[in-house]
Design an enzyme around this catalytic site. Structure first.
Site, PDB file in Angstrom:
ATOM      1  CD  GLU A  40      64.257  36.108  34.581  1.00  0.00           C
ATOM      2  OE1 GLU A  40      64.278  36.015  33.336  1.00  0.00           O
ATOM      3  OE2 GLU A  40      63.490  36.877  35.180  1.00  0.00           O
ATOM      4  CD  GLU A  73      65.101  40.643  36.615  1.00  0.00           C
ATOM      5  OE1 GLU A  73      64.060  40.645  35.911  1.00  0.00           O
ATOM      6  OE2 GLU A  73      66.187  40.202  36.214  1.00  0.00           O
TER       7      GLU A  73
END
Length: 874
Positions: free
Chosen positions: A127, A196
């Site tokens: 991320e 995710e």
């Protein structure tokens, strides 16, 4: 637990296991690697491979994961000149060493897919796109460097970067979020990955518990594959427990259950696990069509309805979607009508038959409880250990010892000024003590009395917990994350000992410049309210002491420890702060997971047989914010919250692998005052199972096969919905609490009869089913009959028994109960030998028949008291 968790993941339809690699766990000391116990990465990967599953290894090495310091080792912040996650030579050097170490280890152990191992992908960074802008050009250069460094390791498997829209050509950029059906990678040459899929959320102390309805989760997954998705991963499928001090934060609880399909104890969370299992099976039925074409044919069916068609005429699969949040819709597709509930997707593997709809949950529901199984055992050290009441065991023998609020360590040191918390503790403990002396004159006391004021400790900014002691007595506490602290104090005339205790509750795990966040105090630190003005505490000499004496002496270890002064604890003792307690207990019998109930305590930490269970804190969540939960519409972590008005966490997982049969040592350190006599050890299991099925549901996915679909061999009888109930391993069904065929209302444990109810619903389930079979088996199986119509005759089977299952044809229940009334309108004949009711009527009467027979009725089954035991259906 690993083999069982992997097996349950595979049974649930998973193909790939995904896991992080925690740098701080594997290299706790610079240059010293650790791959043992819970950190035995090689063993875990091999277990995954042996199960027949693949593995996606997310090396990072920044992982976030609500893990302490985002997974980084704390020593990394002490590397000279280091700046995390940017174009910084010291950081890149250490990062490359660790990533290379992991890739080389996997290659040496022959664990890569091209070597016959299970690893099909790696991940570098995590991320980073969320914070890249914080570093300017340095962030862009670092991202390119990280990608190049990973590729240069020549692992022979693809590398992924999640939430990285500018990922280089040879790195797959992936999506993280609640929904990723609209995500497209930065190149058409790359597959669409969802690394995710947030099926729940994490929790803070004093917070409500998040819950994501499985109908919405299934909708998100189906939409992803409907719109071209290739790889989807649940975050988390199993979250587990952040044992020890591994929870990040600040203020994240010890449990990392995450509302996942498998809970932190390793038990299935139903109906989430079961409904997703059905979803996975339905999607896999579409696999030949999904891989036959590069993209789907999109057809708009209504204002908010659409279908995506994959494959060819011989291999055709379709996803029918209704993205309307409020209204169901009936659509026409290939000459047929399909009714779609709001916010749902129907899956048609053959473009004709619906095998699954995301909003129709047929999976059973579990109601999990904790219960006391056996009294805690007597110990030779602690005679007359237990008094048992109806609810839980209470120990009558606890030993106690006070944690000294004084200097005891030979490692303490004195310097002028206030030092940063982590620079002193190196995160070896949550606790850092600051000691100094304050002189109070007669003039100061007279000034306070005359002006009716009190002195106070004032700190511009502090995190996470501050406790202030004056002359050994706790004066007050402040809790917060970089908040101003003002704590009134009371001094005596002359010299006073001022002690500030700084505590961490998990280090920051997310954001840019983690190395700068630190802990403890920032800004001005002073004493206010003195006659001659404020006292700048940063100009004083302070003595520093790291940790607790009990930690230093390892009083939680199983070895004899005579250095701590233990004494018997009286049952009527006043709750005490900064106190150690210990006792012994026997492990509960059986195989059910074990939980430690610490609801009677305040804040502290617990150990069992030397294993650090984690931090505990009985902060209560707000009473509001837990209203009704509607799966329809976009989910966020503030939606569908639960547990309002209760402590966020009171049960703490104790793995059975950490327990002996008897004399298990339990040690608790309590900071704020609690009652250890009410601590209990309990087992956790699903004691109640429920389900609801109607004729609008679909047959079990196990009944479908591609041969049946493509060959057109699906008969109407094969379309019959079924109900399956199953106790968890080691348990058997003991009783039936509720059964209703008709229009029952409510939900599990809150069922009630509706206007339409067959009075013999329960008796059909119990009396017409072998009591021995029902009560001594782990499985219950029933199916509602979908009216087989042949010309002008409807045949309804009353009851058929299977060798393995109890089969109930639910339609029978209504017709049997109302047979007399039906005979007034239509001819009725019973066939006792075949247990059938035959109703002969004209086709013109079908509409009335449907109304009278409860079209849309269903049966609810609530099986309670899944008992421990062995047994199977005869």
């Amino acid at each position: 637990m690993w083999p069982d968790l992997i097996a349950k993941s595979k049974e649930g339809g998973a193909d790939v296991v995904q896991t992080y690699v925690f740098w701080g766990g594997h290299e706790p000391v610079k240059g010293q690697y650790y791959f043992e116990g819970r950190y035995d990465l090689v063993k875990f990967v091999k277990l995954v491979g042996e199960s027949g599953l693949y593995l996606h290894l997310r090396i990072g090495p920044y992982v976030c994961a609500e893990w302490n310091f985002g997974g980084f080792p704390v020593w990394l912040r002490d590397v000279p000149g280091v700046v995390f996650r940017t174009d910084n030579a010291p950081f890149k050097e250490e990062m490359q060493k660790f990533v290379t170490k992991i890739v080389d280890l996997m290659r040496e152990e022959m664990l890569l897919s091209w070597q016959g191992g299970p690893i099909i992908m790696f991940q570098i960074e995590n991320e980073y796109g969320n914070i890249e802008h914080s570093f300017g050009q340095g962030g862009k250069e670092y991202m390119k460097w990280a990608a190049g460094m990973a590729l240069a390791l020549d692992a022979g498997v693809p590398w992924v970067m999640c939430k990285q829209t500018d990922a280089p050509e040879n790195i797959i950029d992936a999506c993280n979020g609640y929904y990723c059906d609209g995500f497209k990678p930065n190149s058409p040459k790359k597959p669409i990955f969802w690394t995710e899929d947030w099926d729940g959320w994490y929790t803070t102390w004093g917070g409500r518990l998040p819950h994501r309805p499985v109908e919405d989760l299934a909708f998100a997954v189906a939409r992803f594959f409907q719109r071209g998705g290739s790889f989807q991963n649940y975050y988390m499928y199993f979250g587990g427990t952040n044992f020890g001090r591994t929870s990040g934060g600040p203020f994240y609880i010890t449990s990392y259950d995450y509302d996942a399909p498998i809970d932190e104890y390793g038990l299935l969370s139903e109906p989430k696990w079961g409904h997703l299992k059905d979803l996975h099976a339905a999607i896999k039925l579409c696999e030949p069509a999904l891989v036959a074409v590069d993209s789907a044919q999109y057809i708009k069916l209504g204002p908010k309805q659409e279908v995506c068609v994959y494959g060819s005429q011989s291999k055709c699969s379709a996803f029918l979607a209704n993205i309307d949040e409020h209204q169901a819709a009936t659509v026409r597709f290939l000459g047929q009508s399909f009714t779609l509930p709001p916010w749902s997707v129907s899956i048609l593997p053959d473009c004709r038959n619906t095998v699954f709809n995301t909003a129709k949950v047929a999976a059973q529901t579990h109601i999990k409880t904790v219960e006391f199984v056996l009294p805690l055992s007597n110990s030779s050290l602690l005679p007359q250990f237990i008094v048992q009441n109806e609810d839980s065991p209470q120990s009558t023998s606890w030993l106690t010892a006070k944690e000294p609020i004084t200097l005891w360590s030979e490692e303490n040191f004195t310097v002028k000024g206030i030092l940063e918390h982590l620079n002193v503790t190196k995160d070896e403990s949550d606790y850092l003590w600051y000691f100094t002396r304050i002189y109070v004159s007669d003039d100061d006391i007279a000034f306070w009395e005359k002006n009716k004021v009190s002195p106070a400790v004032s700190i511009d900014s502090m995190r996470d917990v501050l406790r202030v002691f004056i002359n050994g007595q706790l004066t007050g506490s402040v809790v917060g994350h970089w908040v101003k602290a003002v704590q009134p104090v009371q001094f005596q005339k002359g010299y006073n000992e001022l002690v500030l205790l700084s505590q961490t509750v998990g280090l920051q795990n997310y954001g840019a410049f983690l190395e700068r966040d630190g802990a403890g105090f920032k800004g001005q630190i002073k004493l206010t309210g003195f006659k001659n003005g404020d006292i700048d505490l940063s100009n004083l000499s302070w003595t520093y002491q790291v940790g607790l004496k009990g930690e230093f002496l390892e009083v939680y270890s199983t070895g004899d420890n005579e250095k701590f002064e233990w004494s018997d604890l009286a049952v009527d003792a006043t709750p005490s702060t900064f106190t150690w307690y210990k006792t012994f207990f026997d492990a509960p019998s059986g195989v059910d997971p074990v939980a430690l109930d610490l609801g009677s305590m305040g804040k502290g930490q617990a150990w069992v047989n030397g294993h650090h269970i984690g931090r505990y804190w009985t902060l209560v969540s707000p009473k509001d914010g837990c209203g009704s939960c509607d799966y329809r519409g976009a989910y966020s972590s503030g939606k569908c919250r639960t547990n309002c008005g209760n402590p966020t966490q009171t049960w703490y997982h104790v793995p059975r692998a950490w327990l002996e049969a008897s004399n298990n040592l339990l040690v608790v350190f309590e900071e704020t005052g609690g009652n250890p006599f009410e601590i209990s050890v309990k087992s956790r299991s699903a004691k109640v199972i429920c389900a609801q099925v109607s004729e609008s549901h679909y047959p079990p996915l196990r009944k479908w096969s591609r041969a049946d679909l493509t060959g057109g061999n699906i008969s109407r009888n094969d379309m019959t919905p079924e109900m399956h109930l199953k106790c968890q391993d080691g348990h058997i069904m003991s009783s039936i609490e509720f059964a209703s065929y008709g229009t029952p209302n409510g939900s599990c444990q809150k069922f009630s009869r509706g206007n339409c109810h067959a009075s013999n619903s329960s008796s059909v389930v119990t009396e017409n089913t072998s009591t021995r079979q029902l009560l001594h088996g782990r499985y219950f199986y029933a199916r509602p009959l979908d009216f087989p119509i042949s010309r002008n005759r409807i045949t309804v089977d009353k009851l058929a028994r299977g060798k393995i299952s109890v089969i109930l044809r639910f339609r029978m229940l209504y017709l049997e109960t109302h047979a007399a009334g039906l005979s007034r309108h239509w001819p009725l004949r019973r066939d006792a030998s075949r247990h059938q009711i035959l109703v002969t009527l004209s086709t013109e009467a079908l509409d009335e028949m449907r109304f009278l027979s409860g079209w849309g009725c269903c049966l609810l089954f609530w099986g309670s008291g899944c008992m421990r035991g062995k047994g199977s259906l005869a």
